[in-house]
Design a protein around this motif. Structure first.
Motif, PDB file in Angstrom:
ATOM      1  N   LYS A   1      19.108   3.217  13.284  1.00  0.00           N
ATOM      2  CA  LYS A   1      18.207   2.409  13.299  1.00  0.00           C
ATOM      3  C   LYS A   1      18.536   1.655  12.282  1.00  0.00           C
ATOM      4  CE  LYS A   1      15.140   5.831  13.852  1.00  0.00           C
ATOM      5  NZ  LYS A   1      14.461   7.077  13.719  1.00  0.00           N
ATOM      6  N   LYS A   2      17.076   0.803  12.064  1.00  0.00           N
ATOM      7  CA  LYS A   2      17.630  -0.356  11.171  1.00  0.00           C
ATOM      8  C   LYS A   2      17.862  -0.104   9.846  1.00  0.00           C
ATOM      9  CE  LYS A   2      15.500  -5.437  10.281  1.00  0.00           C
ATOM     10  NZ  LYS A   2      14.125  -5.964  11.024  1.00  0.00           N
ATOM     11  N   TYR A   3      17.325   0.835   9.234  1.00  0.00           N
ATOM     12  CA  TYR A   3      17.969   0.684   7.747  1.00  0.00           C
ATOM     13  C   TYR A   3      18.426   1.634   7.284  1.00  0.00           C
ATOM     14  CZ  TYR A   3      15.862  -3.728   7.276  1.00  0.00           C
ATOM     15  OH  TYR A   3      14.845  -5.075   7.374  1.00  0.00           O
ATOM     16  N   ASP A   4      18.945   2.585   8.180  1.00  0.00           N
ATOM     17  CA  ASP A   4      20.526   4.314   8.337  1.00  0.00           C
ATOM     18  C   ASP A   4      20.591   3.850   7.328  1.00  0.00           C
ATOM     19  OD1 ASP A   4      19.274   5.207   9.787  1.00  0.00           O
ATOM     20  OD2 ASP A   4      20.429   5.534  10.873  1.00  0.00           O
ATOM     21  N   GLY A   5      20.365   5.011   6.082  1.00  0.00           N
ATOM     22  CA  GLY A   5      21.756   5.075   4.864  1.00  0.00           C
ATOM     23  C   GLY A   5      20.564   4.335   3.560  1.00  0.00           C
ATOM     24  N   VAL A   6      19.395   3.333   4.249  1.00  0.00           N
ATOM     25  CA  VAL A   6      18.810   2.543   2.982  1.00  0.00           C
ATOM     26  C   VAL A   6      17.872   2.916   2.180  1.00  0.00           C
ATOM     27  CG1 VAL A   6      17.396   0.685   2.274  1.00  0.00           C
ATOM     28  CG2 VAL A   6      19.562   0.490   4.148  1.00  0.00           C
ATOM     29  N   THR A   7      17.903   3.484   0.848  1.00  0.00           N
ATOM     30  CA  THR A   7      16.728   3.985   0.037  1.00  0.00           C
ATOM     31  C   THR A   7      16.081   3.174  -0.336  1.00  0.00           C
ATOM     32  OG1 THR A   7      17.875   5.669   0.094  1.00  0.00           O
ATOM     33  CG2 THR A   7      16.768   5.972  -1.818  1.00  0.00           C
ATOM     34  N   LEU A   8      15.322   3.319  -0.504  1.00  0.00           N
ATOM     35  CA  LEU A   8      13.698   2.250  -1.650  1.00  0.00           C
ATOM     36  C   LEU A   8      13.255   2.613  -2.174  1.00  0.00           C
ATOM     37  CD1 LEU A   8      12.443   0.182   1.393  1.00  0.00           C
ATOM     38  CD2 LEU A   8      13.634   0.239   0.176  1.00  0.00           C
ATOM     39  N   ASN A   9      12.832   2.322  -4.224  1.00  0.00           N
ATOM     40  CA  ASN A   9      12.111   2.694  -4.113  1.00  0.00           C
ATOM     41  C   ASN A   9      10.603   2.471  -4.396  1.00  0.00           C
ATOM     42  OD1 ASN A   9      14.208   5.011  -5.214  1.00  0.00           O
ATOM     43  ND2 ASN A   9      15.384   3.491  -6.288  1.00  0.00           N
ATOM     44  N   TYR A  10      10.195   2.571  -4.752  1.00  0.00           N
ATOM     45  CA  TYR A  10       8.942   1.906  -5.114  1.00  0.00           C
ATOM     46  C   TYR A  10       7.544   2.417  -5.937  1.00  0.00           C
ATOM     47  CZ  TYR A  10       4.312   0.994  -2.962  1.00  0.00           C
ATOM     48  OH  TYR A  10       2.844   0.437  -2.669  1.00  0.00           O
ATOM     49  N   TRP A  11       7.482   1.988  -7.095  1.00  0.00           N
ATOM     50  CA  TRP A  11       6.824   2.607  -7.980  1.00  0.00           C
ATOM     51  C   TRP A  11       4.906   2.324  -7.991  1.00  0.00           C
ATOM     52  CZ3 TRP A  11       9.011   2.367 -13.683  1.00  0.00           C
ATOM     53  CH2 TRP A  11       9.824   3.279 -13.926  1.00  0.00           C
ATOM     54  N   SER A  12       4.148   3.171  -7.565  1.00  0.00           N
ATOM     55  CA  SER A  12       2.930   2.883  -6.855  1.00  0.00           C
ATOM     56  C   SER A  12       1.406   2.788  -8.526  1.00  0.00           C
ATOM     57  CB  SER A  12       2.720   3.821  -5.801  1.00  0.00           C
ATOM     58  OG  SER A  12       1.331   3.668  -5.601  1.00  0.00           O
ATOM     59  N   MET A  13       0.779   1.696  -8.129  1.00  0.00           N
ATOM     60  CA  MET A  13      -0.051   2.123  -9.267  1.00  0.00           C
ATOM     61  C   MET A  13      -1.425   3.079  -9.161  1.00  0.00           C
ATOM     62  SD  MET A  13      -2.044  -1.559  -8.564  1.00  0.00           S
ATOM     63  CE  MET A  13      -3.557  -0.999  -9.748  1.00  0.00           C
ATOM     64  N   TRP A  14      -1.032   3.513  -7.810  1.00  0.00           N
ATOM     65  CA  TRP A  14      -1.788   5.431  -7.670  1.00  0.00           C
ATOM     66  C   TRP A  14      -1.090   6.316  -7.983  1.00  0.00           C
ATOM     67  CZ3 TRP A  14      -6.176   2.260  -6.442  1.00  0.00           C
ATOM     68  CH2 TRP A  14      -6.844   1.352  -5.945  1.00  0.00           C
ATOM     69  N   ASN A  15      -2.247   7.054  -7.402  1.00  0.00           N
ATOM     70  CA  ASN A  15      -1.954   8.631  -7.427  1.00  0.00           C
ATOM     71  C   ASN A  15      -1.826   8.598  -5.862  1.00  0.00           C
ATOM     72  OD1 ASN A  15      -1.567   8.806 -10.028  1.00  0.00           O
ATOM     73  ND2 ASN A  15      -4.185   8.699 -10.562  1.00  0.00           N
ATOM     74  N   SER A  16      -0.086  10.053  -6.262  1.00  0.00           N
ATOM     75  CA  SER A  16      -0.965  10.951  -4.647  1.00  0.00           C
ATOM     76  C   SER A  16      -1.799  11.023  -3.890  1.00  0.00           C
ATOM     77  CB  SER A  16      -0.107  11.810  -4.627  1.00  0.00           C
ATOM     78  OG  SER A  16      -0.130  12.729  -4.786  1.00  0.00           O
ATOM     79  N   ASN A  17      -2.884  11.600  -4.891  1.00  0.00           N
ATOM     80  CA  ASN A  17      -4.351  11.857  -3.994  1.00  0.00           C
ATOM     81  C   ASN A  17      -5.219  11.132  -3.857  1.00  0.00           C
ATOM     82  OD1 ASN A  17      -4.845  12.129  -6.673  1.00  0.00           O
ATOM     83  ND2 ASN A  17      -5.670  14.219  -7.277  1.00  0.00           N
ATOM     84  N   GLU A  18      -4.958   9.719  -4.205  1.00  0.00           N
ATOM     85  CA  GLU A  18      -6.312   9.204  -4.396  1.00  0.00           C
ATOM     86  C   GLU A  18      -6.009   8.455  -2.757  1.00  0.00           C
ATOM     87  OE1 GLU A  18      -7.390   6.675  -7.701  1.00  0.00           O
ATOM     88  OE2 GLU A  18      -4.803   6.592  -7.553  1.00  0.00           O
ATOM     89  N   PRO A  19      -6.949   8.063  -2.425  1.00  0.00           N
ATOM     90  CA  PRO A  19      -7.182   7.418  -0.536  1.00  0.00           C
ATOM     91  C   PRO A  19      -5.877   6.251  -0.429  1.00  0.00           C
ATOM     92  CG  PRO A  19      -9.263   7.275  -1.374  1.00  0.00           C
ATOM     93  CD  PRO A  19      -8.249   7.610  -2.954  1.00  0.00           C
ATOM     94  N   GLN A  20      -5.971   5.278  -1.574  1.00  0.00           N
ATOM     95  CA  GLN A  20      -3.938   4.501  -1.429  1.00  0.00           C
ATOM     96  C   GLN A  20      -3.354   4.935  -0.969  1.00  0.00           C
ATOM     97  OE1 GLN A  20      -7.147   4.832  -3.379  1.00  0.00           O
ATOM     98  NE2 GLN A  20      -8.533   2.436  -3.107  1.00  0.00           N
ATOM     99  N   GLY A  21      -3.409   5.766  -2.548  1.00  0.00           N
ATOM    100  CA  GLY A  21      -1.982   6.816  -2.295  1.00  0.00           C
ATOM    101  C   GLY A  21      -1.688   7.461  -1.046  1.00  0.00           C
ATOM    102  N   GLN A  22      -2.766   7.615  -0.549  1.00  0.00           N
ATOM    103  CA  GLN A  22      -1.738   8.531   0.979  1.00  0.00           C
ATOM    104  C   GLN A  22      -2.179   8.024   1.978  1.00  0.00           C
ATOM    105  OE1 GLN A  22      -6.134  11.461   1.169  1.00  0.00           O
ATOM    106  NE2 GLN A  22      -5.058  12.765  -0.209  1.00  0.00           N
ATOM    107  N   VAL A  23      -2.421   6.841   1.944  1.00  0.00           N
ATOM    108  CA  VAL A  23      -2.063   5.612   2.861  1.00  0.00           C
ATOM    109  C   VAL A  23      -0.618   5.193   2.673  1.00  0.00           C
ATOM    110  CG1 VAL A  23      -2.734   3.406   3.874  1.00  0.00           C
ATOM    111  CG2 VAL A  23      -4.358   5.211   3.390  1.00  0.00           C
ATOM    112  N   ILE A  24      -0.505   5.172   1.960  1.00  0.00           N
ATOM    113  CA  ILE A  24       0.738   5.002   1.272  1.00  0.00           C
ATOM    114  C   ILE A  24       1.868   5.804   1.876  1.00  0.00           C
ATOM    115  CG2 ILE A  24       2.326   4.114  -0.554  1.00  0.00           C
ATOM    116  CD1 ILE A  24      -0.202   2.487  -1.918  1.00  0.00           C
ATOM    117  N   GLN A  25       1.606   6.577   1.824  1.00  0.00           N
ATOM    118  CA  GLN A  25       2.365   7.869   1.644  1.00  0.00           C
ATOM    119  C   GLN A  25       2.845   8.018   3.579  1.00  0.00           C
ATOM    120  OE1 GLN A  25       4.351  10.384  -0.402  1.00  0.00           O
ATOM    121  NE2 GLN A  25       6.032   9.932   1.385  1.00  0.00           N
ATOM    122  N   GLU A  26       1.882   8.182   3.665  1.00  0.00           N
ATOM    123  CA  GLU A  26       1.931   7.580   5.522  1.00  0.00           C
ATOM    124  C   GLU A  26       2.563   6.863   5.833  1.00  0.00           C
ATOM    125  OE1 GLU A  26      -2.161   8.659   7.646  1.00  0.00           O
ATOM    126  OE2 GLU A  26      -2.738  10.024   6.103  1.00  0.00           O
ATOM    127  N   ALA A  27       1.982   5.408   5.352  1.00  0.00           N
ATOM    128  CA  ALA A  27       3.091   4.432   6.331  1.00  0.00           C
ATOM    129  C   ALA A  27       4.200   4.258   5.667  1.00  0.00           C
ATOM    130  CB  ALA A  27       2.060   2.793   5.142  1.00  0.00           C
TER     131      ALA A  27
END
Lengths: 420, 297
Positions: A36-62
């Motif tokens: 796959k294109k990015y095998d072995g690549v790790t991205l660290n994502y700092w979010s301004m949301w919390n995981s239980n908010e709708p925005q956080g849930q969509v970000i996690q699913e994406a």
């Protein structure tokens, strides 16, 4: 002897678990498929949301979907709204961050020196065709280059209950005179025209003042004073005093946030509120109702200098200049802010899609058109926040204006000048 | 003995080092920062530019800062008098041998174990709300008009009352521990001599509580100076001047508020230094004024 053996085993187990726990996950294979294109690549994502908010849930699913598709591993850290307290320090310390979220004003003004120039990648991805030009222009104007990608756009104006307007036979007003006439019609029909919480009193007044003297003049007054010698300020304050005295504010307004805006959902006899688009989701959630929402631009004040500009802001995504995987980070940003996931974010969190070719949820009706038409968006509080030191005192004085504590516009303007 | 010294050093050094790194270093750095023009708190020292006392001139010249100091002073004085008086009254009542002492003690202390966010929300939504809040419901039942408890003129006092309600239990417990230390013989002797309860309170309890009062005033001062969360809860969305206190002003100055891109870590440091000076001043003044070493019991 037995004890010793047990102790040795426990120590060994502890050492192994420590080694596993502390081991780097940066370079390891993702295990989510080969080639796959990015095998072995790790991205660290700092979010301004919390995981239980709708925005956080969509970000996690994406993120999960992106991992599945490209093989990249995305570590999301849910920092919440206080991300602005830590992100500058983290960028200065070269913390391993590949993508982070914050308001675009702060990104362009405060973090630009630590950010990746996204111009080339954006051109290659044809980003301009999938974004609101006003935010990109502001970002380039503030930072000198495209430093962030719009994720969650916001737009301000007058959000209203369409059913009340229909019931009263009112067309959307475009001028202050028409607006006052509409308020009177609503009042005559037993409705309360305008909800207002003290928290947004300065936003309301800022809008009105902008229509008369424009944002640049407000910014100048905020920084240097001289409110009492500006005819436009006195006119704006007089008009607000008349508005209040005419009884167009909802009962109890200006109230404590969110009591007044909630009345739109609870009593359903309050017609309008001046705010940004998130008020829709707030009222719906707080009152468990689904109002028939609409948005219209703050009306033009006859003879004023700014008839049409609207407030627009956005939470945006940026990539630190030291990121080792900027292209993967950018691809993930595009994945999140366009197409399926952008639509899902808009639908789930009841917000405006970042990609104008997507569809705004019904409660955000009209927002995409408003943003597309906005060329020079107004700032929050229309320049008053340019005096960071006095903005809390401005707010206090403006709340008093809406409480009816000033008999004339001159009194209000003098009270503003007395703050310097 | 030598071995013991080495052992003592081994135990003390980590603590001393931790104190130096985590307390003394930030204190000195903040003090130094207050004389420099600095935008972000963690900006590299090479980006600092010497600013003399301009940061202090800026904050003392700011009407918002002066308002925040006035608010803090009002919380300290009016809130302090109210909190310490009521908590002392409750402490005296609860140590006078009334029934259900443990229940009342727990009930009065209860607000301290509830999150301040929940407490503030309860006061704002259920007590002060104009339409369905407890206070206006009572007023309306009495045939009176409702009051705008959270309007610009009343909000500060509404916040103060809510805060005092939560704080009383904490100070009451400290007073109770002080009162329970006073030997019962003194009260028995006073009773035989014909002293009534009020005389016993003013001539025995109060003088022997001077050390505790000193402690409570110091605690209250620290409590007041670090008053942050209540101010934030009573000014939702963004800071309001009616409820602003110096630590909130410091926070906004150093980090910027809602949709504010201006940051001034130097001025924020100056606010921090002035607050530290106030804490020290209160501590020394209280120690000087309230003497507790002239009585033994």
């Amino acid at each position: 002897m037995k004890k010793k053996a047990v102790s040795m085993m426990l120590v060994a187990a502890m050492a192994v678990s420590l080694a596993v726990g502390c081991g780097s996950n940066g370079g390891g294979a993702s295990g989510s498929g080969e080639g796959k294109k990015y095998d072995g690549v790790t991205l660290n994502y700092w979010s301004m949301w919390n995981s239980n908010e709708p925005q956080g849930q969509v970000i996690q699913e994406a993120a999960d979907a992106f991992s599945e598709e490209t093989g990249a591993t995305i570590n999301i850290e849910w920092k919440g709204r206080t991300i602005n307290e830590m992100i500058a320090t983290a960028l200065q310390a070269n913390e391993p961050i590949d993508v982070f979220e914050d308001g675009y004003e702060r990104i362009t003004a405060q973090y630009k020196d630590y950010l990746y120039d996204l111009t080339e990648m954006a051109e290659a991805a044809n980003y301009s065709d999938h974004s609101f030009a006003c935010f990109n222009e502001k970002a380039i104007e503030g930072a000198g280059f495209l430093c962030c990608i719009t994720e969650q756009p916001q737009v301000g104006g007058i959000f209203y209950n369409k059913d009340i307007f229909e019931d009263c036979g009112i067309e959307v007003p475009t001028t202050w005179t028409e607006f006052l006439a509409a308020c009177q019609t609503m009042k005559d029909n037993g409705y309360q025209p305008m909800a207002l919480d003290g928290a947004y009193a300065d936003f309301f007044f800022g809008y009105h003042l902008d229509r008369i003297i424009g944002q640049d003049a407000i910014s100048d007054l905020a920084v240097n004073g001289g409110w009492a010698s500006n005819e436009g300020v006195i006119q704006a304050a007089e008009q607000i005093i008349d508005f209040v005295e005419s009884g167009y504010l909802a009962e109890g307004a200006p109230d404590e946030y969110p009591a007044s805006q909630n009345k739109m959902g609870l009593d359903q006899d309050v017609a309008m509120v001046v705010c940004a688009n998130y008020v829709v989701a707030e009222v719906n959630n707080n009152t468990q109702t689904e109002l028939n929402w609409g948005l219209f631009n703050y009306p033009e004040v006859e003879g004023g200098v700014d008839p049409t500009n609207a407030y627009a802001g956005a939470n945006s995504l940026a990539i630190p200049s030291y990121s080792e995987n900027p292209q993967a980070a950018f691809d993930f940003i595009m994945f999140l802010t366009q197409g399926e996931w952008d639509q899902k974010m808009a639908d789930t969190a009841s917000q405006i899609p970042a990609d104008p070719s997507n569809t705004a949820p019904a409660v955000m009706d009209g927002t995409i058109e408003t943003l597309n038409a906005t060329t020079d968006p107004l700032d929050w509080n229309m320049g008053m926040n340019d005096n960071a030191d006095l903005k809390a005192s401005f707010k206090d004085t403006i709340i008093r204006l809406f409480e009816g504590q000033f008999a004339t516009g001159e009194e209000f303007a003098e009270a503003m000048d007395a703050l310097y | 003995m030598k071995k013991n010294r080495a052992l003592i050093l081994c135990f003390v050094l980590p603590c001393v080092f931790s104190l130096l790194i985590m307390f003394l270093y930030p204190t000195i750095r903040t003090f130094v920062m207050s004389f420099f023009k600095i935008e972000g708190i963690t900006d590299d020292v090479s980006t600092w530019s010497f600013y003399g006392v301009e940061n202090y001139a800026k904050i003392f010249g700011s009407s918002t800062y002066r308002k925040s100091m006035l608010n803090m002073g009002s919380i300290w004085l009016f809130g302090g008098v109210l909190t310490l008086s009521v908590s002392l009254l409750f402490a005296v009542i609860l140590t006078s041998g009334i029934r259900f002492k443990k229940f009342f003690r727990a009930a009065i202390y209860l607000p301290n174990v509830i999150s301040a966010v929940a407490m503030a929300t309860m006061w704002i939504q259920y007590i002060y709300n104009q339409d369905y809040g407890m206070l206006n419901t009572i007023l309306k039942k009495l045939g009176l008009e409702g009051v705008r408890w959270l309007g610009a003129d009343m909000k500060f006092w509404a916040m103060l009352v809510a805060f005092v309600f939560g704080a009383v239990g904490y100070y009451m417990l400290i007073f109770i521990s002080g009162i329970e230390r006073i030997p019962q013989d003194l009260y028995e002797a006073a009773t035989i001599d014909g002293a009534n309860k009020i005389q016993q309170f003013s001539q025995i309890t109060l003088p022997l509580l001077r050390g505790i009062i000193k402690t409570n005033i110091t605690f209250w001062s620290v409590h007041t100076i670090t008053f942050f969360l209540w101010s934030k809860m009573f000014s939702p969305v963004d800071t309001e001047a009616t409820t602003i206190v110096p630590v909130v002003y410091l926070y906004d100055t150093a980090f910027g508020g809602k949709a504010t891109i201006t940051r001034d870590a130097g001025a924020g440091a100056a606010v921090g230094v002035t607050l530290a000076v106030i804490v020290l001043a209160v501590y020394f003044i209280v120690n000087k004024v309230v003497k507790d070493d002239d009585l033994e019991f």
